[in-house]
Design an enzyme around this catalytic site. Sequence first.
Site, short mmCIF file in Angstrom:
data_model
loop_
_atom_site.label_atom_id
_atom_site.label_comp_id
_atom_site.label_asym_id
_atom_site.label_seq_id
_atom_site.Cartn_x
_atom_site.Cartn_y
_atom_site.Cartn_z
N HIS A 1 -5.13 9.59 -0.09
CA HIS A 1 -5.17 8.96 1.24
C HIS A 1 -5.85 9.84 2.29
CE1 HIS A 1 -3.74 6.13 4.32
NE2 HIS A 1 -3.29 5.38 3.34
N ASP B 1 0.82 -1.22 0.00
CA ASP B 1 0.00 0.00 0.00
C ASP B 1 0.85 1.27 0.00
OD1 ASP B 1 -2.03 -1.86 0.36
OD2 ASP B 1 -2.97 -0.76 2.01
N ASP B 2 0.24 2.34 -0.44
CA ASP B 2 0.72 3.74 -0.31
C ASP B 2 1.76 4.17 -1.34
OD1 ASP B 2 -0.95 3.71 1.85
OD2 ASP B 2 0.58 4.06 3.37
N HIS C 1 3.71 -2.21 3.25
CA HIS C 1 3.78 -0.83 2.72
C HIS C 1 5.11 -0.60 2.02
CE1 HIS C 1 0.62 -0.49 5.80
NE2 HIS C 1 0.12 0.47 5.04
N HIS D 1 -6.12 2.96 -4.10
CA HIS D 1 -6.04 3.26 -2.66
C HIS D 1 -6.42 4.73 -2.42
CE1 HIS D 1 -4.95 2.32 1.39
NE2 HIS D 1 -3.80 2.96 1.43
ZN LIG Z 1 -2.63 3.41 3.12
#
Ligand SMILES: [Zn+2]
Length: 205
Positions: A73, A18-19, A163, A69
């Site tokens: 964010h 993620d991210d 991540h 995602h």
């Molecule tokens: Zn995230």
Amino acid sequence: MMTTLRQIAGQRICLTFDDGPHPDYTPSVLDLLGSYGCRATFFLLGDSALRYPHLVQRISREGHSLGNHTFSHPRLQYRQGEQGTAQILRCQQVLEQLAGQRPRWFRPPYGRLTPGLAQAATQLGLTTVLWSRSAIDWGPLGTQRGIARRLRRATAGDILLLHDAPRRHNHPQYMLTALPNLLARLEHDGIAAIGLDEYAPLASV
Ligand SMILES: [Zn+2]
């Protein structure tokens, strides 16, 4: 009908990052996955994707699955349905434009699936994906030893949360240190790391 995926079936595992994308970590993750013949799913942020389009293209070209995602964010509250829709839609457009393929998977920021986000994802034809196990590669628990210990427990059926960007309090540098051991063990145990697109081919949905 709304679908939320938290686990998968069979002698397989889904690693999810993620991210990202992030130039300091995503290339190393891709190199490692490639050297073990593994596939993963990258839940990308639209604004990072715009900043590093070559990484989005590399992820896609190397056969990994793309996930949405949101664009930036946000910490969305219960009532901010419209903002949630805009965030998902904008990320979707960016990824589709850069990669030439439509992401099919959505993961809400912080894993918080508000009714508004769930509805927006469903309307865009996205399946929401949470996880069965987290590396907790962030915050005070995200130490090198802690991450390594949690990755040793990852097993068949898991959707594993990791991540690959240093956003806020993430520790991708420690995650990266522990990743080779995980990939070697999965290979040894005969557990295939696959992307979500492979797990649920379009024809079977
Ligand atoms: Zn995230």
